[in-house]
Write an enzyme that holds these catalytic residues in place. Structure first.
Site, mmCIF file in Angstrom:
data_model
loop_
_atom_site.group_PDB
_atom_site.id
_atom_site.type_symbol
_atom_site.label_atom_id
_atom_site.label_comp_id
_atom_site.label_asym_id
_atom_site.label_seq_id
_atom_site.Cartn_x
_atom_site.Cartn_y
_atom_site.Cartn_z
ATOM 1 N N ASP A 1 -2.063 8.381 7.979
ATOM 2 C CA ASP A 1 -1.494 7.240 7.236
ATOM 3 C C ASP A 1 0.296 7.811 6.564
ATOM 4 O O ASP A 1 0.637 6.915 6.862
ATOM 5 C CB ASP A 1 -2.048 6.600 5.687
ATOM 6 C CG ASP A 1 -3.474 6.251 6.281
ATOM 7 O OD1 ASP A 1 -3.622 5.084 6.765
ATOM 8 O OD2 ASP A 1 -4.376 7.101 6.592
ATOM 9 N N ASN B 1 -4.891 11.612 4.881
ATOM 10 C CA ASN B 1 -5.552 10.825 5.717
ATOM 11 C C ASN B 1 -6.507 9.722 5.048
ATOM 12 O O ASN B 1 -6.830 10.686 3.696
ATOM 13 C CB ASN B 1 -6.046 11.138 6.778
ATOM 14 C CG ASN B 1 -6.245 10.210 7.980
ATOM 15 O OD1 ASN B 1 -6.440 9.460 8.325
ATOM 16 N ND2 ASN B 1 -7.668 10.675 8.409
ATOM 17 N N ARG C 1 0.748 -1.523 -0.103
ATOM 18 C CA ARG C 1 -0.037 -0.169 -0.214
ATOM 19 C C ARG C 1 0.580 1.357 -0.381
ATOM 20 O O ARG C 1 1.300 1.351 0.819
ATOM 21 C CB ARG C 1 -0.831 0.515 1.131
ATOM 22 C CG ARG C 1 -2.140 -1.290 1.119
ATOM 23 C CD ARG C 1 -2.767 -0.711 1.640
ATOM 24 N NE ARG C 1 -3.940 0.411 1.945
ATOM 25 C CZ ARG C 1 -4.283 1.030 2.275
ATOM 26 N NH1 ARG C 1 -4.889 0.788 3.114
ATOM 27 N NH2 ARG C 1 -5.713 1.683 2.169
#
Length: 312
Positions: free
Chosen positions: A215, A225, A74
């Site tokens: 994140d 985020n 990711r």
């Protein structure tokens, strides 16, 4: 309950795609299984991904190709790559040292989440606070307790929480499915709202603070985020409500100068045009599905980490 852990030679994690209907623990024995769990969001949340990356290096057995695939599973969440790197540097020392390093990452996350909860609760003034939040930032996004929702839990334990307004968080409804599940388990008063209702309720004066996770935090304080965070930051700025980001130090990426350099993950169109296999848009409808947005640092009141409070 721990969201992710190392148990008897395998990674065990909660399959978050099945919540709130069922709480099922997956046993992960291979890197391919772990990458699949990460990509389909069976495990998600920046701190939990950091621990997943750390434990995944143990499963990789030193294979550089497997480690690279895990690291890139990711792209927006910096903690995943950070967790991999923290453990991979111990590969020359042997399997025992690799496992010990991974368990240190797990234990450090538990301590960091408790520290963020305390520091964040200390930062917010007033009693009977009304908190708004997006996505899921509780224990499901970490090993235990979580980041922004960890602050909520500490406020609740101190008797200072009036209510949480949780955004449903389209398209995968992490707020509706996961955050409300965690709030109910901790006995915290809460209501669920549509994403688009957030700025309006801020304007009406129904919120004392917005708490979100992150994140990735760029060197200048810009923050990536879950999609919808930027809208809340704009609404909070207009309403004069504090907008507070809660994330561990490991989420700060000094190699990313600003938000414009953060790679934003685009997810499958099916997440928009359908939900749980049921199509909600006409056949042939195209969709844009950015999973995150970037909040500029000038809209952020404070960033609470496990070590300090930063005021961008």
């Amino acid at each position: 309950m721990r969201t992710i852990d190392w148990v008897d030679g395998a990674v065990e994690l909660v399959d978050q795609t099945l919540l709130p209907d069922k709480c099922v623990m997956l046993r992960i024995h291979t890197v391919d299984q772990l990458v699949d769990a990460i990509r389909r969001l069976a495990v998600r949340g920046a701190p939990a991904l950091g621990v997943a990356g750390a434990l995944g290096v143990v499963l990789a057995g030193g294979d550089p190709e497997l480690i690279a695939r895990l690291r890139a599973a990711r792209p927006t969440a910096v903690n995943l790559a950070w967790g991999v790197d923290q453990v991979a540097e111990h590969l020359p020392e042997g399997p025992g040292a690799v496992l010990a390093a991974a368990l240190r990452v797990r234990d450090a996350d538990i301590a960091a989440c408790r520290a963020m909860g305390e520091r964040g609760a200390d930062l917010l003034a007033g009693d009977r606070l009304r908190i708004m939040t997006v996505c899921n930032t509780g224990g499901l996004a970490a090993v235990e307790r979580g980041t922004a929702l960890g602050v909520v839990q500490t406020l609740h334990e101190r008797g200072r929480l009036a209510e949480v307004l949780a955004l449903e968080t389209r398209p995968l409804l992490q707020g509706a499915r996961l955050t409300t599940w965690e709030l109910a388990r901790m006995g915290a008063p809460h209501r669920l709202i549509a994403d688009s209702a957030g700025p309006y309720l801020l304007a009406k004066g129904e919120v004392d603070a917005v708490l979100v996770g992150a994140d990735r935090i760029a060197a200048n304080g810009d923050t990536a985020n879950k999609i919808g965070s930027y809208a809340l930051a704009l609404g909070a700025e207009r309403a004069g409500v504090p907008f507070v980001v809660v994330a561990p130090e490991s989420t700060i990426d000094q190699n990313t100068p600003s938000g414009e350099h953060i790679a934003i993950e685009d997810r499958d169109e099916d997440e928009i045009v359908a939900f749980r296999g049921v199509r909600v848009a006409p056949e042939g409808t195209r969709a844009a599905n950015p999973a995150f947005d970037v909040t500029p640092h000038d809209l952020i009141t404070a960033i609470v980490t496990d070590q300090r409070i930063i005021r961008p």
